[in-house]
Design an enzyme around this catalytic site. Sequence first.
Site, PDB file in Angstrom:
ATOM      1  N   HIS A 277      75.688  11.249   0.236  1.00 17.07           N
ATOM      2  CA  HIS A 277      74.535  11.630  -0.590  1.00 17.07           C
ATOM      3  C   HIS A 277      74.426  13.152  -0.594  1.00 17.07           C
ATOM      4  CE1 HIS A 277      70.671  12.132  -2.277  1.00 17.07           C
ATOM      5  NE2 HIS A 277      70.042  12.348  -1.137  1.00 17.07           N
TER       6      HIS A 277
ATOM      7  N   CYS B 108      67.284   7.465  -1.974  1.00 20.19           N
ATOM      8  CA  CYS B 108      68.624   8.051  -2.139  1.00 20.19           C
ATOM      9  C   CYS B 108      69.743   7.147  -1.618  1.00 20.19           C
ATOM     10  CB  CYS B 108      68.689   9.410  -1.456  1.00 20.19           C
ATOM     11  SG  CYS B 108      67.367  10.503  -1.982  1.00 20.19           S
TER      12      CYS B 108
ATOM     13  N   ASN C  64      69.954  17.512  -5.861  1.00 19.03           N
ATOM     14  CA  ASN C  64      69.768  16.187  -5.271  1.00 19.03           C
ATOM     15  C   ASN C  64      69.278  15.229  -6.349  1.00 19.03           C
ATOM     16  OD1 ASN C  64      68.838  13.899  -3.971  1.00 19.03           O
ATOM     17  ND2 ASN C  64      67.873  15.001  -2.283  1.00 19.03           N
TER      18      ASN C  64
HETATM   19  O1  UT7 Z   1      67.381  13.032  -0.325  1.00 18.15           O
HETATM   20  C1  UT7 Z   1      66.752  13.314   0.893  1.00 18.15           C
HETATM   21  C2  UT7 Z   1      65.753  14.321   0.628  1.00 18.15           C
HETATM   22  N1  UT7 Z   1      65.607  15.558   1.204  1.00 18.15           N
HETATM   23  C3  UT7 Z   1      66.395  16.234   2.060  1.00 18.15           C
HETATM   24  O2  UT7 Z   1      67.388  15.818   2.522  1.00 18.15           O
HETATM   25  C4  UT7 Z   1      65.913  17.589   2.424  1.00 18.15           C
HETATM   26  C5  UT7 Z   1      66.101  17.902   3.870  1.00 18.15           C
HETATM   27  N2  UT7 Z   1      65.627  19.243   4.212  1.00 18.15           N
HETATM   28  C6  UT7 Z   1      66.226  20.357   3.744  1.00 18.15           C
HETATM   29  O3  UT7 Z   1      67.173  20.312   2.988  1.00 18.15           O
HETATM   30  C7  UT7 Z   1      65.717  21.676   4.257  1.00 18.15           C
HETATM   31  O4  UT7 Z   1      64.788  21.450   5.288  1.00 18.15           O
HETATM   32  C8  UT7 Z   1      65.059  22.562   3.167  1.00 18.15           C
HETATM   33  C9  UT7 Z   1      66.126  23.055   2.202  1.00 18.15           C
HETATM   34  C10 UT7 Z   1      63.997  21.795   2.420  1.00 18.15           C
HETATM   35  C11 UT7 Z   1      64.434  23.788   3.824  1.00 18.15           C
HETATM   36  O5  UT7 Z   1      65.428  24.498   4.549  1.00 18.15           O
HETATM   37  P1  UT7 Z   1      65.167  24.916   6.067  1.00 18.15           P
HETATM   38  O6  UT7 Z   1      66.331  25.686   6.492  1.00 18.15           O
HETATM   39  O7  UT7 Z   1      64.808  23.672   6.821  1.00 18.15           O
HETATM   40  O8  UT7 Z   1      63.932  25.892   5.929  1.00 18.15           O
HETATM   41  P2  UT7 Z   1      62.527  25.807   6.649  1.00 18.15           P
HETATM   42  O9  UT7 Z   1      61.674  24.776   6.014  1.00 18.15           O
HETATM   43  O10 UT7 Z   1      62.735  25.753   8.133  1.00 18.15           O
HETATM   44  O11 UT7 Z   1      61.946  27.223   6.284  1.00 18.15           O
HETATM   45  C12 UT7 Z   1      62.557  28.459   6.748  1.00 18.15           C
HETATM   46  C13 UT7 Z   1      61.861  29.628   6.087  1.00 18.15           C
HETATM   47  C14 UT7 Z   1      60.342  29.513   6.124  1.00 18.15           C
HETATM   48  O12 UT7 Z   1      59.838  30.821   6.242  1.00 18.15           O
HETATM   49  P3  UT7 Z   1      59.387  31.399   7.676  1.00 18.15           P
HETATM   50  O13 UT7 Z   1      58.322  30.474   8.155  1.00 18.15           O
HETATM   51  O14 UT7 Z   1      60.626  31.366   8.514  1.00 18.15           O
HETATM   52  O15 UT7 Z   1      58.916  32.769   7.326  1.00 18.15           O
HETATM   53  C15 UT7 Z   1      59.977  28.965   4.779  1.00 18.15           C
HETATM   54  O16 UT7 Z   1      58.683  29.300   4.376  1.00 18.15           O
HETATM   55  O17 UT7 Z   1      62.209  29.640   4.695  1.00 18.15           O
HETATM   56  C16 UT7 Z   1      61.009  29.624   3.901  1.00 18.15           C
HETATM   57  N3  UT7 Z   1      61.301  28.879   2.694  1.00 18.15           N
HETATM   58  C17 UT7 Z   1      61.818  29.468   1.595  1.00 18.15           C
HETATM   59  N4  UT7 Z   1      62.166  30.740   1.322  1.00 18.15           N
HETATM   60  C18 UT7 Z   1      62.686  30.999   0.114  1.00 18.15           C
HETATM   61  C19 UT7 Z   1      61.130  27.555   2.445  1.00 18.15           C
HETATM   62  N5  UT7 Z   1      61.542  27.263   1.204  1.00 18.15           N
HETATM   63  C20 UT7 Z   1      61.973  28.422   0.658  1.00 18.15           C
HETATM   64  C21 UT7 Z   1      62.501  28.764  -0.593  1.00 18.15           C
HETATM   65  N6  UT7 Z   1      62.854  30.053  -0.828  1.00 18.15           N
HETATM   66  N7  UT7 Z   1      62.702  27.837  -1.571  1.00 18.15           N
END
Ligand code: UT7
Length: 317
Positions: free
Chosen positions: A239, A115, A269
């Site tokens: 980005h 990215c 993204n």
């Molecule tokens: O170009 C560079 C590439 N990537 C990035 O920059 C991505 C960086 N990371 C992120 O943007 C975020 O970490 C994500 C958007 C991927 C995830 O968001 P988060 O706030 O970090 O969520 P999390 O992984 O901490 O998950 C929180 C909760 C979990 O449930 P529990 O364990 O709290 O019950 C996940 O299982 O949200 C759940 N979860 C979802 N729920 C609904 C994870 N993905 C989803 C989803 N829909 N798509």
Amino acid sequence: MQNLTPTRGAVITGWGTALPNKVVTNDDLAATLDTSDDWISERTGIRERRIGGTTSGLAVEAGALALQRAGVDPSEIDLLVLATTTPDDQVPATSSKVQHELGLTCGAMDINAACSGFVYGLVTAHGFIANGCDKVLLIGAETLSRITDWSDRSTAILFADGAGAVVLESVDGPGQLLGWNLASMGGLRHILHAEIGGHLKMEGREVFRQAVVAMCESAEAALENAGVSASDVSLVVPHQANIRIIDAAMKRLGIPRSKAAEVIHRTGNTSSASIPLTLVDAIDHGRIAAGDILLLVGFGAGMTSASAVIRWGGHRP
Ligand code: UT7
């Protein structure tokens, strides 16, 4: 790193973008994944994204628009730099196809810095211009949908397709680029990767945490290299990975949140394409005027990060 002492700089004289026609909304994804529009919008800022096409096809479309806007004939381009992490083929470089289809008669190469690729390409283009190239076409293009696992809700909600391009032309003297920084933390490559033929796998939370730090360190290094401070920046072109990453980075950099350009709500993204898509959107919306200081900042798999400080100068004098 020494400060820039260029005798031959560059200005951006043309720009263009390409997005596939197919719009995929959060509700579309929620039809097959255990997710919701509310969750995706709140946690990422993404409302819809565009999916489809090929990396070379999107690159050609964006590149042709940039050439047209610059009023530059394909035969005048001295180098094509294509930033992509999703090439059409393993071999040859996708830039060779783009070069042929655009009718360019120059050298062509791909850059893969994930990215951060567009900013890596921008700095590379300036290096070639300092060394004698007169006109460079720089494109960031991706079809991340091809390496996304559409059954994995932690990645499928994020990644999408698109392209953005700029034409850079040489000028006597320093040009637009005031300072830059390129970085990589290869020890962290496991937190976001795709094997050859495989899908993107990501430790989301860890990428998020590292991204904010890497973006800010890179941006601060580039600002210092440029000899300007955060308060001099008119617009940040970050980005587009997650709106909360942009929020956190702006806060940490001490730049008002209103000074961040964003298109993530409609593009998702798009990796190497995200910064030029955001830059062109800001130009189209009248957010950039001659003399403005722009901070372009990217981060991504690798983990790479890259920043460029530009004084927007309009067209070639
Ligand atoms: O170009 C560079 C590439 N990537 C990035 O920059 C991505 C960086 N990371 C992120 O943007 C975020 O970490 C994500 C958007 C991927 C995830 O968001 P988060 O706030 O970090 O969520 P999390 O992984 O901490 O998950 C929180 C909760 C979990 O449930 P529990 O364990 O709290 O019950 C996940 O299982 O949200 C759940 N979860 C979802 N729920 C609904 C994870 N993905 C989803 C989803 N829909 N798509």
